[in-house]
Design an enzyme around this catalytic site. Structure first.
Site, PDB file in Angstrom:
ATOM      1  N   SER A 199       0.851  -1.199   0.000  1.00 27.64           N
ATOM      2  CA  SER A 199       0.000   0.000   0.000  1.00 27.64           C
ATOM      3  C   SER A 199       0.883   1.245   0.000  1.00 27.64           C
ATOM      4  O   SER A 199       1.755   1.392   0.867  1.00 27.64           O
ATOM      5  CB  SER A 199      -0.872  -0.031   1.261  1.00 27.64           C
ATOM      6  OG  SER A 199      -1.668   1.131   1.322  1.00 27.64           O
ATOM      7  N   CYS A 325     -11.866   0.975  20.316  1.00 29.13           N
ATOM      8  CA  CYS A 325     -13.015   1.193  21.180  1.00 29.13           C
ATOM      9  C   CYS A 325     -14.242   0.563  20.524  1.00 29.13           C
ATOM     10  O   CYS A 325     -14.745   1.062  19.535  1.00 29.13           O
ATOM     11  CB  CYS A 325     -13.214   2.681  21.375  1.00 29.13           C
ATOM     12  SG  CYS A 325     -14.241   3.055  22.761  1.00 29.13           S
TER      13      CYS A 325
HETATM   14  N1  PLP Z   1      -2.116  -4.781   5.971  1.00 27.70           N
HETATM   15  C1  PLP Z   1      -1.416  -4.249   6.973  1.00 27.70           C
HETATM   16  C2  PLP Z   1      -0.387  -5.080   7.680  1.00 27.70           C
HETATM   17  C3  PLP Z   1      -1.635  -2.926   7.350  1.00 27.70           C
HETATM   18  O1  PLP Z   1      -0.950  -2.401   8.356  1.00 27.70           O
HETATM   19  C4  PLP Z   1      -2.632  -2.177   6.677  1.00 27.70           C
HETATM   20  C5  PLP Z   1      -2.944  -0.792   7.077  1.00 27.70           C
HETATM   21  O2  PLP Z   1      -2.722  -0.393   8.195  1.00 27.70           O
HETATM   22  C6  PLP Z   1      -3.331  -2.789   5.636  1.00 27.70           C
HETATM   23  C7  PLP Z   1      -3.051  -4.088   5.305  1.00 27.70           C
HETATM   24  C8  PLP Z   1      -4.401  -2.071   4.871  1.00 27.70           C
HETATM   25  O3  PLP Z   1      -3.847  -1.101   4.017  1.00 27.70           O
HETATM   26  P1  PLP Z   1      -4.774   0.035   3.419  1.00 27.70           P
HETATM   27  O4  PLP Z   1      -5.032   1.005   4.515  1.00 27.70           O
HETATM   28  O5  PLP Z   1      -3.973   0.633   2.312  1.00 27.70           O
HETATM   29  O6  PLP Z   1      -6.005  -0.626   2.932  1.00 27.70           O
END
Ligand code: PLP
Length: 394
Positions: A199, A325
């Site tokens: 991401s 929460c």
């Molecule tokens: N996977 C992990 C390990 C993450 O930390 C996150 C986001 O915090 C995601 C997936 C999801 O990513 P996105 O916010 O781009 O959908």
């Protein structure tokens, strides 16, 4: 403002923004259009795909799919693989995945899949023997994250891949590498994974762009059905500025890995050492094991994490807790619960996550402010006898 919540999201790098701007302004053509004007935006997407191929160390540009985020990458990978293997009904993941995998697995269970959730130990390390035992002839997919978002713990992806392939060579392996990208090297070929998601906003590109690597031997159905974009694997007009931005961010991230491994880690370790030394009721929830260099998860015993966060916020410091929460009650983090973090520390656990923008001065400031905040809250804690006993033990 001191921003130590880079696992939640990161600041867009100025060079990334610069790479994006032309595609908002003059180069706004739809990359699928036929006229000359569209050639430059079409080229931008192709060039970006090449850069993302390098970032993953994929074999071929065709193995890269642009998505809107890490969650979409995971959903596309998991559903895409399962739809292609409808006769297999068994899936495996870990107890500490991000909700984009865990909640999807829960939904798949309701649809008739049998799911196994692998345990971690008190350091957050995965039980590889249990994983190995779970894989059978019916296992369609194993999904394991590369690095945990709450603790930073790195899972041994290469070893896991070997275990999977030795047990069932037809089982596909998806890796959620959202928290690894930009922090540690990524090499899908060396790791032996079939699919991997990232991401952009976790490595200094904007929110709303992600990528999915799918190796050429792995077939998936699209999650979003429509036009022919992304070779029919993800419909929707390409988000050219964001794609160009994430590609630039991936180059900067690859160049910055050495800095992450040395300077970011040094500052993280300094923060951690300082906290452990000066705050008697603190503990590193993972122990000092193999973690991404920017993350530490610290438990402050017998006090509430949310109160620490509010006081930190008053001092201009942004950090986060694993707690969410839910319906008025404070649910401790599923990750820390899976690690059996003691009840005395689980509610007072704070994640600090640094970035290339974190300075020594900022870390010094946090080291100066935090002990007084924790001290004040410790004095207000209803567990004074327990705290006294803990002080004697430490
Ligand atoms: N996977 C992990 C390990 C993450 O930390 C996150 C986001 O915090 C995601 C997936 C999801 O990513 P996105 O916010 O781009 O959908």
């Amino acid at each position: 403002m001191i921003y130590l919540d880079n696992n939640a999201t990161t600041k867009v790098d100025a060079q990334v923004l610069e790479a994006m701007l032309p595609y908002f302004k003059e180069e706004y053509a739809n990359p699928s259009s036929i006229y000359d004007f569209a050639k430059r935006s079409n080229y931008a997407v192709r060039e970006a795909r090449g850069k993302m191929k390098d970032f993953f160390n994929a074999e071929n540009e065709k193995e890269i799919i642009f998505t809107s985020c890490g969650s979409e990458s995971a959903n596309t990978a998991i559903r895409g693989v399962l739809n292609m293997n409808k006769n297999k009904r068994h899936i495996i993941t870990t107890k500490v995945e991000h909700p984009c995998v865990l909640n999807l697995y829960k939904a798949l269970e309701k649809e008739g899949y049998k799911a196994d959730y692998i345990d971690v130990n008190s350091n957050g390390e995965l039980d590889l023997a249990q994983l190995s035992e779970c894989i059978n002839d019916d296992t369609a997919l194993v999904s394991v994250m590369y690095a945990n978002n709450e603790t930073g713990v790195i899972f041994p992806i290469e070893k896991i891949s070997e275990i999977i392939k030795s047990k069932n060579k037809n089982t596909k392996f998806f890796v959620d590498a959202v928290q690894a990208a930009g922090k540690i090297p990524i090499d899908v070929q060396a790791l032996g994974v079939d699919l991997m998601g990232i991401s952009g906003h976790k490595f200094h590109a904007p929110k709303g762009i992600g990528a999915l690597y799918v190796n050429s031997k792995t077939l998936i159905t699209p999650l979003i059905i429509g036009g022919h974009q992304e070779r029919g694997k993800r419909a929707g007009t390409e988000n050219v500025p964001y794609i160009a931005g994430m590609a630039r961010a991936s180059e900067l991230a690859a160049d910055g890995l050495e800095y992450e491994a040395t300077e970011v880690k040094r500052l993280r370790d300094k923060l951690e050492t300082n906290i452990l030394k000066n705050i008697f009721n603190s503990r590193i929830n993972t122990g000092i094991i193999n973690r991404v260099p920017n993350t530490t998860n610290i438990g402050f015993e017998y006090i509430e994490g949310e109160l620490i966060l509010l006081h930190l916020s008053d001092a201009g410091i942004c950090a986060s807790s694993g707690s969410a929460c839910t319906s008025g009650s404070l649910e401790p983090s599923h990750v820390l619960r899976a690690m059996n973090v003691p009840f005395t520390a689980i509610h007072g656990s704070i994640r600090f996550s640094l970035s290339k923008y974190t300075t020594e001065k900022e870390i010094d400031y946090v080291c100066e402010k935090l002990p007084a905040i924790v001290d004040k809250l410790t004095n207000l804690s209803p567990f004074q006898d327990e705290l006294e006993a803990l002080k004697k033990r430490r």
